[in-house]
Design a protein around this motif. Sequence first.
Motif, PDB file in Angstrom:
ATOM      1  N   MET A   1       0.845  -1.199   0.000  1.00 10.82           N
ATOM      2  CA  MET A   1       0.000   0.000   0.000  1.00 10.82           C
ATOM      3  C   MET A   1       0.879   1.247   0.000  1.00 10.82           C
ATOM      4  O   MET A   1       1.826   1.338   0.759  1.00 10.82           O
ATOM      5  N   LYS A   2       0.526   2.185  -0.879  1.00 11.19           N
ATOM      6  CA  LYS A   2       1.308   3.430  -0.989  1.00 11.19           C
ATOM      7  C   LYS A   2       0.950   4.381   0.157  1.00 11.19           C
ATOM      8  O   LYS A   2      -0.186   4.822   0.275  1.00 11.19           O
ATOM      9  N   THR A 117      -2.215   3.366  17.885  1.00 12.84           N
ATOM     10  CA  THR A 117      -1.001   2.868  18.518  1.00 12.84           C
ATOM     11  C   THR A 117      -0.292   1.842  17.634  1.00 12.84           C
ATOM     12  O   THR A 117       0.847   1.490  17.893  1.00 12.84           O
ATOM     13  N   ASP A 118      -0.976   1.377  16.583  1.00 14.56           N
ATOM     14  CA  ASP A 118      -0.322   0.431  15.671  1.00 14.56           C
ATOM     15  C   ASP A 118      -1.105   0.346  14.365  1.00 14.56           C
ATOM     16  O   ASP A 118      -2.260   0.766  14.296  1.00 14.56           O
ATOM     17  N   ILE A 119      -0.463  -0.200  13.347  1.00 16.49           N
ATOM     18  CA  ILE A 119      -1.123  -0.386  12.053  1.00 16.49           C
ATOM     19  C   ILE A 119      -0.502  -1.611  11.377  1.00 16.49           C
ATOM     20  O   ILE A 119       0.665  -1.923  11.619  1.00 16.49           O
ATOM     21  N   ALA A 120      -1.302  -2.328  10.599  1.00 16.53           N
ATOM     22  CA  ALA A 120      -0.780  -3.508   9.918  1.00 16.53           C
ATOM     23  C   ALA A 120      -1.489  -3.678   8.587  1.00 16.53           C
ATOM     24  O   ALA A 120      -2.585  -3.138   8.388  1.00 16.53           O
ATOM     25  N   LEU A 121      -0.853  -4.419   7.670  1.00 16.25           N
ATOM     26  CA  LEU A 121      -1.501  -4.754   6.403  1.00 16.25           C
ATOM     27  C   LEU A 121      -2.107  -6.143   6.541  1.00 16.25           C
ATOM     28  O   LEU A 121      -1.420  -7.101   6.890  1.00 16.25           O
ATOM     29  N   VAL A 122      -3.426  -6.224   6.317  1.00 14.35           N
ATOM     30  CA  VAL A 122      -4.107  -7.516   6.370  1.00 14.35           C
ATOM     31  C   VAL A 122      -4.717  -7.754   4.991  1.00 14.35           C
ATOM     32  O   VAL A 122      -5.616  -7.019   4.581  1.00 14.35           O
ATOM     33  N   ASN A 123      -4.219  -8.740   4.277  1.00 13.10           N
ATOM     34  CA  ASN A 123      -4.637  -9.004   2.891  1.00 13.10           C
ATOM     35  C   ASN A 123      -4.589  -7.743   2.031  1.00 13.10           C
ATOM     36  O   ASN A 123      -5.504  -7.442   1.276  1.00 13.10           O
ATOM     37  N   ALA A 125      -4.940  -4.678   2.867  1.00 14.38           N
ATOM     38  CA  ALA A 125      -5.658  -3.509   3.379  1.00 14.38           C
ATOM     39  C   ALA A 125      -5.121  -3.138   4.760  1.00 14.38           C
ATOM     40  O   ALA A 125      -4.681  -4.009   5.511  1.00 14.38           O
ATOM     41  N   ALA A 126      -5.176  -1.845   5.071  1.00 15.66           N
ATOM     42  CA  ALA A 126      -4.644  -1.388   6.354  1.00 15.66           C
ATOM     43  C   ALA A 126      -5.668  -1.570   7.469  1.00 15.66           C
ATOM     44  O   ALA A 126      -6.849  -1.287   7.293  1.00 15.66           O
ATOM     45  N   GLN A 127      -5.204  -2.088   8.594  1.00 12.10           N
ATOM     46  CA  GLN A 127      -6.024  -2.158   9.800  1.00 12.10           C
ATOM     47  C   GLN A 127      -5.237  -1.491  10.915  1.00 12.10           C
ATOM     48  O   GLN A 127      -4.045  -1.739  11.061  1.00 12.10           O
ATOM     49  N   ALA A 128      -5.926  -0.638  11.662  1.00 12.05           N
ATOM     50  CA  ALA A 128      -5.222   0.113  12.704  1.00 12.05           C
ATOM     51  C   ALA A 128      -5.775  -0.208  14.074  1.00 12.05           C
ATOM     52  O   ALA A 128      -6.941  -0.551  14.227  1.00 12.05           O
ATOM     53  N   THR A 129      -4.913  -0.077  15.071  1.00 12.06           N
ATOM     54  CA  THR A 129      -5.323  -0.319  16.450  1.00 12.06           C
ATOM     55  C   THR A 129      -5.314   0.996  17.214  1.00 12.06           C
ATOM     56  O   THR A 129      -4.385   1.784  17.082  1.00 12.06           O
ATOM     57  N   ARG A 130      -6.380   1.230  17.964  1.00 14.49           N
ATOM     58  CA  ARG A 130      -6.394   2.410  18.817  1.00 14.49           C
ATOM     59  C   ARG A 130      -6.898   2.021  20.202  1.00 14.49           C
ATOM     60  O   ARG A 130      -7.684   1.088  20.347  1.00 14.49           O
TER      61      ARG A 130
END
Lengths: 320, 258
Positions: A1-2, A117-123, A125-130
Amino acid sequence: MKALVFIEIQGGEPKEDCLGLLDHLVARGFDVSALLCGSPVSAAAVAMVAGFAPVAVYVADIPERSAQHSQPHAALLETLCREQSFAMVAFATSLLITDIAATLAARLEAGLIWGLTDIALVNGAAQATRASHGDSMRTTTAWRSPVGIALFRPRCFMPGEPSGSVAEVPRVTVEAEIPSSSIDLTVIATEGAAVGSLGAAEIVVSAGRGIGKPENLHLVHDLSNALGGVAGVSLPLVDMGWAPRAMQVGQTGAVISPRLYIACGISGQIQHKLGIERSGLIVAINSDRNAPIMGFCDLGVVGDAVKIVPALTALVRQRA
Amino acid sequence: MKIVVCIKIATGAAADGADAFLRAGRTLPSVLAPHDAHAVEAAIRAREQVGGAEIVAMAIGPSENLGGVRDAIAMGADRGVLLCDPALEGSDLLGTSHALAALLRREAADLYLYCSWSGDIDGSLLWAMTAERLGLPVLGRLRALTLDRNYLTGERQADRGDHMLKASLPCMIEVTETINKPRYVTIKGRQAARTRPLQLLSLGDIGLDANVVGATSAATCLIAITPTTSTREISIIDGDADAPQRILDFLAERKVFA
């Protein structure tokens, strides 16, 4: 992801938490570029950013008078996002960034999620944690708009060792129409913003609104003296003029990690929590059992700090 | 001169607003929240500075929020407006800012004022987004404010030093809870409030397409919520007469005096 990380410059240098965010997104597998704005941006600053191996470093000259304004920055970011089709714009939160991120979100109709507090690529797409619900819950969120805006907590990530080959990172100058702001802004230097003694102290005793009145501030000075520590205050006391800025503990004041932190009459709003959460032991004295600080201390005492603190000081002195 | 003061913006909140649930639950919807009282007080003091202005108290949310608007009128606002529409349920910040912008646009005020709950930045974000939609300058986090006929000045704490700000009207400002001490609502104020206009509006009334608000148009979504576990072993004790000794014992046990 750009993705694009906005690198805020303070005192001529890239802010550490922005570099940390860049470092983190690279490690998480995003195709990350960085944007630096300044008047002008120094070659040293560009090299420092390039060391964290972004795809490219974008550099824009923003006039000195616009450095603290959100409108010029948001206009620049909008142009860059549209031209380069970034799917994610990431920021480390600050006073200026809050306005820039919100303005950009409205211009791009981009979903904005804050307090991350965090972010990750899942398949892909971006998923973020707050942290939500006063930090008692961890929320996983995602974006549904073509561009997502991610606002991370201040000082969330600190950079590791730069590992990239600086010479190989392309440097791109951004040309954009930059509107000037209609707001006049003057920066007034305040004494002691660096907060030397608080940062190095092993024991800190702070007062918050629960101390009742300015005349009661000596109670925390007395206890900190008895313990061989340093006294601090929460943000509202500085805002109300009860204490100098140099004494402020919290996200916008001193971020500290003493061996012992005693909070007297402090509710523990998030901006205060971010300043003390890396402390060793935390003791909280507060009349409200449901105050947020009761959820991140080691010992919570539900009572009136004005009564308890002097009694504790007397006991500490007796002990010595 | 017209001043709009915004209170109680509660849309039920989508993914990005999970904290708003907590906040809505913390105060009764039928009364003015403490941070909102600071905004109303700031509006009244601004009116005193320029020697007269109409103050409109505005809110978004379910009809229970009428109580908060009534309190604002009892404090000194001239009239109240509540935007209340089930289609707003589940809006995220983008959607809420569309509704707020449409609501504020109808008033064409000189000053728009808001006090955010100090625990989070969502209020600052919403206010700045709305300002962008209205094409107005926004001054956030002010701890001091002086209003003149054509401009205002304010002061805030910045990351380094303080900011002194000045902007021409119309303008949007956000104040912090430390800006003033709100006045109490008097019985006389409550009586006067009964005679002042209170308007209930729907999205149709403000000419806003329901497709830009609500859960289905939200640009953010919630995937999961899980409780966090504290890394600290928390003991909570009563602050009775024994408390100082118990704190001392705790510190000794944890080798603070070693």
